[in-house]
Design an enzyme around this catalytic site. Sequence first.
Site, PDB file in Angstrom:
ATOM      1  N   ASP A 200       0.878  -1.186   0.000  1.00 34.64           N
ATOM      2  CA  ASP A 200       0.000   0.000   0.000  1.00 34.64           C
ATOM      3  C   ASP A 200       0.905   1.223   0.000  1.00 34.64           C
ATOM      4  O   ASP A 200       2.147   1.107   0.032  1.00 34.64           O
ATOM      5  CB  ASP A 200      -0.922  -0.013   1.244  1.00 34.64           C
ATOM      6  CG  ASP A 200      -2.232   0.764   1.040  1.00 34.64           C
ATOM      7  OD1 ASP A 200      -2.158   1.980   0.783  1.00 34.64           O
ATOM      8  OD2 ASP A 200      -3.304   0.160   1.137  1.00 34.64           O
ATOM      9  N   GLY A 224       4.384   1.453  -1.835  1.00 37.62           N
ATOM     10  CA  GLY A 224       4.519   1.763  -3.256  1.00 37.62           C
ATOM     11  C   GLY A 224       3.210   2.248  -3.845  1.00 37.62           C
ATOM     12  O   GLY A 224       2.243   2.504  -3.117  1.00 37.62           O
ATOM     13  N   ASP A 225       3.184   2.335  -5.167  1.00 38.51           N
ATOM     14  CA  ASP A 225       2.059   2.891  -5.902  1.00 38.51           C
ATOM     15  C   ASP A 225       1.593   1.842  -6.915  1.00 38.51           C
ATOM     16  O   ASP A 225       2.335   1.490  -7.831  1.00 38.51           O
ATOM     17  CB  ASP A 225       2.545   4.161  -6.616  1.00 38.51           C
ATOM     18  CG  ASP A 225       1.485   4.772  -7.520  1.00 38.51           C
ATOM     19  OD1 ASP A 225       0.370   4.217  -7.600  1.00 38.51           O
ATOM     20  OD2 ASP A 225       1.784   5.804  -8.150  1.00 38.51           O
ATOM     21  N   PHE A 226       0.370   1.341  -6.724  1.00 37.55           N
ATOM     22  CA  PHE A 226      -0.068   0.254  -7.613  1.00 37.55           C
ATOM     23  C   PHE A 226      -0.322   0.717  -9.043  1.00 37.55           C
ATOM     24  O   PHE A 226      -0.538  -0.094  -9.932  1.00 37.55           O
ATOM     25  CB  PHE A 226      -1.211  -0.569  -7.038  1.00 37.55           C
ATOM     26  CG  PHE A 226      -2.440   0.149  -6.510  1.00 37.55           C
ATOM     27  CD1 PHE A 226      -3.015   1.219  -7.180  1.00 37.55           C
ATOM     28  CD2 PHE A 226      -3.054  -0.326  -5.344  1.00 37.55           C
ATOM     29  CE1 PHE A 226      -4.156   1.837  -6.690  1.00 37.55           C
ATOM     30  CE2 PHE A 226      -4.204   0.285  -4.843  1.00 37.55           C
ATOM     31  CZ  PHE A 226      -4.754   1.372  -5.522  1.00 37.55           C
ATOM     32  N   HIS A 244     -13.210  -1.457  -6.840  1.00 37.69           N
ATOM     33  CA  HIS A 244     -14.408  -0.588  -6.816  1.00 37.69           C
ATOM     34  C   HIS A 244     -14.057   0.884  -6.595  1.00 37.69           C
ATOM     35  O   HIS A 244     -14.876   1.754  -6.848  1.00 37.69           O
ATOM     36  CB  HIS A 244     -15.422  -1.094  -5.764  1.00 37.69           C
ATOM     37  CG  HIS A 244     -15.235  -0.525  -4.390  1.00 37.69           C
ATOM     38  ND1 HIS A 244     -16.290  -0.198  -3.561  1.00 37.69           N
ATOM     39  CD2 HIS A 244     -14.111  -0.220  -3.673  1.00 37.69           C
ATOM     40  CE1 HIS A 244     -15.832   0.273  -2.416  1.00 37.69           C
ATOM     41  NE2 HIS A 244     -14.522   0.271  -2.441  1.00 37.69           N
TER      42      HIS A 244
END
Length: 340
Positions: A200, A224-226, A244
Amino acid sequence: MSEQGDRRAVGTLIWGFAASHVVHVGTRWKIFDRIGDTERDGAELARELDLPVPSLTRLLRAAAALGLLAEVAPGRFRLTRRGALLRADRSDSLYAFARMLTSSLNTAAWGRLDESVRTGDTAFEDIFGTDFFSQLGTDPELAALFRSGMASATAGVAPELATACDFGRFDTIVDVGGGSGTLLATILAAHPGVRGVLFDTAEGVAGAADVLGPVADRCTIVEGDFFHKVPTGGDAYLLKTIVHDWDDAPATVILTNCRQAIPDHGRLLIADRVLPEAVDPAGSPLPYLMDLHMLVNLGGRERTLADLEQLCARTGFRVVDVHTPPGLDFAIVEAAPALS
Ligand SMILES: C[S@@+](CC[C@H](N)C(=O)[O-])C[C@H]1O[C@@H](n2cnc3c(N)ncnc32)[C@H](O)[C@@H]1O
């Protein structure tokens, strides 16, 4: 239902905003914790909170009329089972979720629902000039409220989700956007042979070390950054209430990054509310209210199974199973890499 019953039902909908305010103030003042396991006089609570007795008693009576308290004698209250869910001091409490959902961060954009419906745009971004998660990044207090709200909402469904499908068959589960790790901790506790990676943002994983404490030797926390990259090394990629949050274009980027990380024998596990093709009148309205919440606040959407199948197909997956824990609005949609 009689005509009068219909009028009352519609009246209850019209007054829904007021009920939400009662929950907001009741949780903000921790009324449900202050009453706890005992019976309390409104006058005593008023002294404790330094509030006028008559107006606090009116608030307590409204909470009783809404089924959260019982007035056991005039001016004297105890919690009902429903009200007890709003105590902060239980692990599956709805306290933080109530605080988060009734906070101005979450309600401001609802005032522009008409605008979002007219344009399809996310009202939140017009109001705050940025998206929901970036705004959280600038406000540590709200970020903490969001984290604990999510954690408490997830704690309420984690035991059912953890047993809804066989997580024991995996070596390493990567919880993508796993927040403070509530669900991953529950799954790892149930499966001593499985390892986990909690992935996350830095704000998202704050506090995760405590939540993961009992399974810390089998779990790594990765920040991190997905939208950029998802950690490799897992054979299951779990996304609970992540897809969602996003419209199809950003959701496609997240799933494509999962596809790049996942081995051919791996599994993608999307845990979300799955809407039926048409509204089931016997079903809960909450998934549809959440859908509008996604529209005004995050730009996301709730999806049908067909929507999720399309999203999976576009990103190199095919749906192979759907796990539906009884009694929950959620399902776990299991997808495998589509191998050519
Ligand atoms: C609705 S919450 C779900 C949290 C957790 N999966 C659960 O159900 O309790 C969405 C999560 O996505 C995380 N998130 C948002 N943007 C992200 C990004 N760009 N990269 C990684 N995580 C992100 C948030 O920090 C948050 O924890």
